[in-house]
Design an enzyme around this catalytic site. Structure first.
Site, short mmCIF file in Angstrom:
data_model
loop_
_atom_site.label_atom_id
_atom_site.label_comp_id
_atom_site.label_asym_id
_atom_site.label_seq_id
_atom_site.Cartn_x
_atom_site.Cartn_y
_atom_site.Cartn_z
N LEU A 181 0.88 -1.16 0.00
CA LEU A 181 0.00 0.00 0.00
C LEU A 181 0.92 1.21 0.00
CD1 LEU A 181 -2.75 -0.96 2.65
CD2 LEU A 181 -2.94 -1.02 0.16
N ASP A 182 0.51 2.27 -0.70
CA ASP A 182 1.34 3.49 -0.72
C ASP A 182 1.52 4.03 0.69
OD1 ASP A 182 1.30 3.30 -3.46
OD2 ASP A 182 -0.36 4.71 -3.70
N LYS A 183 2.53 4.89 0.84
CA LYS A 183 2.82 5.46 2.16
C LYS A 183 1.58 6.16 2.75
CE LYS A 183 6.06 8.69 4.30
NZ LYS A 183 7.21 9.56 4.06
#
Ligand code: URA
Length: 240
Positions: free
Chosen positions: A103-105
């Protein structure tokens, strides 16, 4: 060989302190014999362990459900940011842990952390068609045109073609919140799919992988051990 108290913790039976207490109280048996020493070492695959008379079915691998907070990266190590492994409680940390997917930051929600490579492959391979659901908050309204584009398979500016995806407007959100279902995991996929339609994602949260949903009682940044049923539920109804 592993310490008895550590085995109870790693199998989700109890926290560290509680595991020691259970053992000292004589609630834990190994091959029928009461063991009162938390540091007693056993080979968990080769013996029968009971806790309060209940059989413990030992799993070699660990599967952790994390409600990922924004601000941490989906990696095992990072020189700048905290990782999803860094934020795990000490008792769950062990060699070989990694996030099964990315998952993106700034993305929140369901992330599975495991040390089981075959399992990770099964949920990540686009060939397996495991559905992932996201709730996306957008800067503009979703209309029928956007929904159709998702359904037909978005093509990114660089020519990359996405598989058909489902987009449903979440009621009472001024048409600015959507439930997105995809069965692949390209880099920044959901954000890029919306960008292709002229919309920007301002908040993104993953709520499910297959038929496994993020536990609504799990606060952001917290995690829990997954049960066998949780693991199986990922693949329920998955035909590939
Ligand atoms: N799609 C994105 O754009 N970001 C994520 O973190 C997951 C899916």
């Amino acid at each position: 060989m592993e310490r008895l108290d550590k085995i109870l913790v790693s199998q989700g039976i109890a926290g560290r302190k509680e595991a020691r207490e259970l053992i000292k109280k004589g609630e834990v048996r190994v091959n029928g014999e009461i063991i009162k020493k938390p540091e007693y070492k056993v080979q968990p695959e080769d013996c029968s362990i009971t806790v309060k008379g209940q059989n413990l079915s030992y799993s070699k691998n660990i599967y952790i459900m994390l409600n990922k907070p924004a601000g941490v990266v989906s990696a095992t190590k990072d020189n700048v940011d905290r990782t999803v492994i860094d934020i795990l409680p000490e008792e769950y940390k062990r060699k070989g842990l990694f996030p099964a997917g990315r998952l993106d930051k700034d993305t929140e929600g369901l992330l599975i952390i495991t040390d089981d490579g075959d399992f990770a492959h099964k949920i990540l391979s686009p060939k397996k068609h495991v559905k992932k659901k996201y709730i996306a908050q957008l800067d503009k309204e979703i209309n029928a045109d956007v929904i159709n584009k998702f359904e037909n398979g978005i093509i990114f500016a660089d020519g990359t073609k996405c598989m058909p995806a489902k987009l449903e407007i979440i009621p009472d959100t001024q048409n600015k919140k959507g439930l997105v279902t995809i069965c692949e995991g390209k880099f920044h996929q959901v954000k890029k799919m919306f960008i292709s339609c002229g919309l920007n994602v301002v908040h993104l949260k993953r709520i499910s992988i297959g038929n496994l949903y993020l536990d609504s009682k799990l606060p952001i940044g917290c995690c829990k051990l997954m049960s066998k049923l949780d693991i199986e539920s990922i693949f329920i109804g998955n035909i590939h």
